[in-house]
Design a protein around this motif. Structure first.
Motif, PDB file in Angstrom:
ATOM      1  N   MET A  87      50.070  64.761  32.507  1.00 30.38           N
ATOM      2  CA  MET A  87      50.133  64.190  31.187  1.00 30.38           C
ATOM      3  C   MET A  87      51.428  63.380  31.008  1.00 30.38           C
ATOM      4  O   MET A  87      51.408  62.344  30.353  1.00 30.38           O
ATOM      5  N   MET A 114      53.240  61.784  33.362  1.00 30.90           N
ATOM      6  CA  MET A 114      53.179  60.497  34.074  1.00 30.90           C
ATOM      7  C   MET A 114      52.280  59.513  33.342  1.00 30.90           C
ATOM      8  O   MET A 114      52.601  58.333  33.243  1.00 30.90           O
ATOM      9  N   ASN A 115      51.177  59.972  32.835  1.00 29.23           N
ATOM     10  CA  ASN A 115      50.287  59.094  32.084  1.00 29.23           C
ATOM     11  C   ASN A 115      50.999  58.554  30.845  1.00 29.23           C
ATOM     12  O   ASN A 115      50.911  57.362  30.539  1.00 29.23           O
ATOM     13  N   ALA A 116      51.735  59.405  30.144  1.00 28.41           N
ATOM     14  CA  ALA A 116      52.483  58.965  28.966  1.00 28.41           C
ATOM     15  C   ALA A 116      53.553  57.944  29.342  1.00 28.41           C
ATOM     16  O   ALA A 116      53.767  56.961  28.623  1.00 28.41           O
ATOM     17  N   VAL A 145      53.485  55.824  31.937  1.00 34.29           N
ATOM     18  CA  VAL A 145      52.798  54.575  32.265  1.00 34.29           C
ATOM     19  C   VAL A 145      52.362  53.849  30.994  1.00 34.29           C
ATOM     20  O   VAL A 145      52.536  52.633  30.868  1.00 34.29           O
ATOM     21  N   VAL A 146      51.823  54.574  30.033  1.00 29.05           N
ATOM     22  CA  VAL A 146      51.384  53.959  28.784  1.00 29.05           C
ATOM     23  C   VAL A 146      52.590  53.428  28.001  1.00 29.05           C
ATOM     24  O   VAL A 146      52.581  52.286  27.530  1.00 29.05           O
ATOM     25  N   HIS A 203      54.135  50.235  29.728  1.00 29.36           N
ATOM     26  CA  HIS A 203      53.143  49.322  30.296  1.00 29.36           C
ATOM     27  C   HIS A 203      53.602  47.869  30.343  1.00 29.36           C
ATOM     28  O   HIS A 203      53.026  47.065  31.070  1.00 29.36           O
ATOM     29  N   TYR A 254      51.650  59.879  42.829  1.00 32.22           N
ATOM     30  CA  TYR A 254      52.104  58.678  42.126  1.00 32.22           C
ATOM     31  C   TYR A 254      51.190  57.484  42.400  1.00 32.22           C
ATOM     32  O   TYR A 254      51.000  56.634  41.527  1.00 32.22           O
ATOM     33  N   GLY A 261      48.116  57.557  42.450  1.00 34.00           N
ATOM     34  CA  GLY A 261      47.042  57.685  41.472  1.00 34.00           C
ATOM     35  C   GLY A 261      47.370  57.030  40.133  1.00 34.00           C
ATOM     36  O   GLY A 261      46.477  56.772  39.335  1.00 34.00           O
ATOM     37  N   PHE A 262      48.642  56.735  39.912  1.00 30.69           N
ATOM     38  CA  PHE A 262      49.076  56.052  38.690  1.00 30.69           C
ATOM     39  C   PHE A 262      49.436  54.595  38.954  1.00 30.69           C
ATOM     40  O   PHE A 262      50.049  53.944  38.119  1.00 30.69           O
ATOM     41  N   ARG A 294      55.478  50.125  40.623  1.00 35.06           N
ATOM     42  CA  ARG A 294      54.244  49.952  39.834  1.00 35.06           C
ATOM     43  C   ARG A 294      54.422  48.722  38.959  1.00 35.06           C
ATOM     44  O   ARG A 294      55.362  48.621  38.173  1.00 35.06           O
ATOM     45  N   LEU A 352      48.352  48.075  32.190  1.00 32.71           N
ATOM     46  CA  LEU A 352      47.647  49.354  32.061  1.00 32.71           C
ATOM     47  C   LEU A 352      46.512  49.466  33.036  1.00 32.71           C
ATOM     48  O   LEU A 352      46.013  48.613  33.594  1.00 32.71           O
TER      49      LEU A 352
END
Length: 70
Positions: free
Chosen positions: A1, A3-5, A7-8, A11, A27, A29-30, A66, A70
């Motif tokens: 959660m 890492m997703n936050a 990235v968002v 972005h 990583y 995967g992101f 990265r 998004l």
């Protein structure tokens, strides 16, 4: 959660990091990809002078990137 936050929230920014080798797949995967250490911004490379001389393998870390988006 977390890492997703990240990235968002970031972005609009390219993200760079040294990843612990065993977590490189996580990583990826992101959207992070492995890059040569020389492609990291100098400000990041300078924080890890303990791994000087290009000994990333011995340090068990992998430079990753990265692209913004998004």
């Amino acid at each position: 959660m977390v890492m997703n936050a990240l990235v968002v929230a970031c972005h609009n920014d390219d993200l760079y990091m040294y990843a612990v080798e065993s977590l490189a797949g996580f990583y990826a995967g992101f959207g992070f990809i492995s890059i040569p250490e020389r492609d990291l911004p100098l400000s990041i490379r300078e924080r890890y002078t303990w791994a000087a001389g290009g000994n990333m393998e011995g340090a068990e870390v992998r430079p990753m990137f990265r692209r913004a988006g998004l």
